[in-house]
Write an enzyme that holds these catalytic residues in place. Structure first.
Site, PDB file in Angstrom:
ATOM      1  N   GLN A 152     -54.282 -13.641 -69.850  1.00 34.86           N
ATOM      2  CA  GLN A 152     -54.209 -13.261 -71.252  1.00 34.86           C
ATOM      3  C   GLN A 152     -54.419 -14.228 -71.990  1.00 34.86           C
ATOM      4  O   GLN A 152     -54.325 -13.823 -73.224  1.00 34.86           O
ATOM      5  CB  GLN A 152     -52.744 -12.344 -71.449  1.00 34.86           C
ATOM      6  CG  GLN A 152     -52.931 -11.039 -70.377  1.00 34.86           C
ATOM      7  CD  GLN A 152     -51.578 -10.273 -70.908  1.00 34.86           C
ATOM      8  OE1 GLN A 152     -50.979 -10.375 -71.529  1.00 34.86           O
ATOM      9  NE2 GLN A 152     -51.296  -9.521 -69.796  1.00 34.86           N
ATOM     10  N   ASP A 184     -57.236 -20.367 -72.950  1.00 34.93           N
ATOM     11  CA  ASP A 184     -57.314 -21.767 -72.936  1.00 34.93           C
ATOM     12  C   ASP A 184     -58.135 -22.546 -72.073  1.00 34.93           C
ATOM     13  O   ASP A 184     -58.543 -23.540 -71.827  1.00 34.93           O
ATOM     14  CB  ASP A 184     -55.944 -22.353 -72.574  1.00 34.93           C
ATOM     15  CG  ASP A 184     -55.255 -21.894 -71.724  1.00 34.93           C
ATOM     16  OD1 ASP A 184     -55.818 -21.109 -70.640  1.00 34.93           O
ATOM     17  OD2 ASP A 184     -54.155 -21.803 -71.727  1.00 34.93           O
ATOM     18  N   HIS A 190     -59.333 -12.138 -73.378  1.00 32.08           N
ATOM     19  CA  HIS A 190     -59.218 -12.561 -74.703  1.00 32.08           C
ATOM     20  C   HIS A 190     -60.182 -13.662 -75.242  1.00 32.08           C
ATOM     21  O   HIS A 190     -59.946 -14.306 -76.348  1.00 32.08           O
ATOM     22  CB  HIS A 190     -57.582 -13.022 -75.036  1.00 32.08           C
ATOM     23  CG  HIS A 190     -56.702 -12.132 -75.026  1.00 32.08           C
ATOM     24  ND1 HIS A 190     -55.549 -12.067 -74.197  1.00 32.08           N
ATOM     25  CD2 HIS A 190     -56.522 -10.900 -75.802  1.00 32.08           C
ATOM     26  CE1 HIS A 190     -54.935 -10.922 -74.528  1.00 32.08           C
ATOM     27  NE2 HIS A 190     -55.266 -10.273 -75.396  1.00 32.08           N
TER      28      HIS A 190
END
Length: 171
Positions: free
Chosen positions: A18, A21, A36
């Site tokens: 979720q 990075d 995401h």
């Protein structure tokens, strides 16, 4: 790194993070469904052309220049989904289909409160998969899980990797 090790040992098929990075890929995971998006890429808000964030960020930091699309001239933003934006259809459909076809779904370190990104575990359980939740706090799916571990995810995953790498029986 633990999830990448489980994947490399053949005990994990994919990660559906979720966050944006890119840590899963950096740690060695091969199959990652980016719900995401990822911060290392940028996209045009009009024509959806994709660019490297590093190049755009460097220029922005030096000059304050607002990134513009090389193709159409419109504004470019990091290729991540923020609150209020629609989730990428292909990634969502891929994640939902992926979990419906599995017999086990592990949730690691998620409150399962941000929808629709938190929906794949519900899809998995609805399709008959067993659910294991590793999270310090309770979630709405604890009552449907085969096992709930309210412990530190890093410690549980480290122990799981040690066990899997020493014992090759199916999980």
């Amino acid at each position: 790194m633990a999830l990448a090790a489980l994947e490399q040992a053949g005990r994990l098929r994919a990660a559906i993070p979720q966050n944006f990075d890119d840590f899963h890929r950096q740690a060695g995971s091969g199959q990652v469904v980016e719900l995401h998006g990822i911060f290392r890429q940028a996209t045009c808000t009009a024509c959806f052309a994709v660019f490297s964030t590093a190049q755009l960020a460097e220029r922005w930091l030096e000059s304050g220049w607002i990134p513009r699309c090389q193709a159409c001239g419109w504004i470019v933003k990091p290729k991540v989904i923020v609150f209020g934006e629609e989730m990428p259809h292909a990634a969502c459909q891929g994640a939902w289909q992926w979990v419906r076809e599995r017999d086990l779904c592990r949730v690691v370190g998620s409150s399962l409160e941000v929808k629709p990104a938190a929906s794949p575990p519900f899809e998995a359980v609805s399709a008959g998969a067993d659910l294991i939740i590793i999270n310090r706090q309770p979630t709405y799916l604890d009552c449907r899980a085969a096992q709930v571990l309210q412990e530190e995810a890093a410690e549980v995953l480290a122990a799981l990797v040690r066990e899997v790498l020493c014992d090759r029986t199916p999980l």
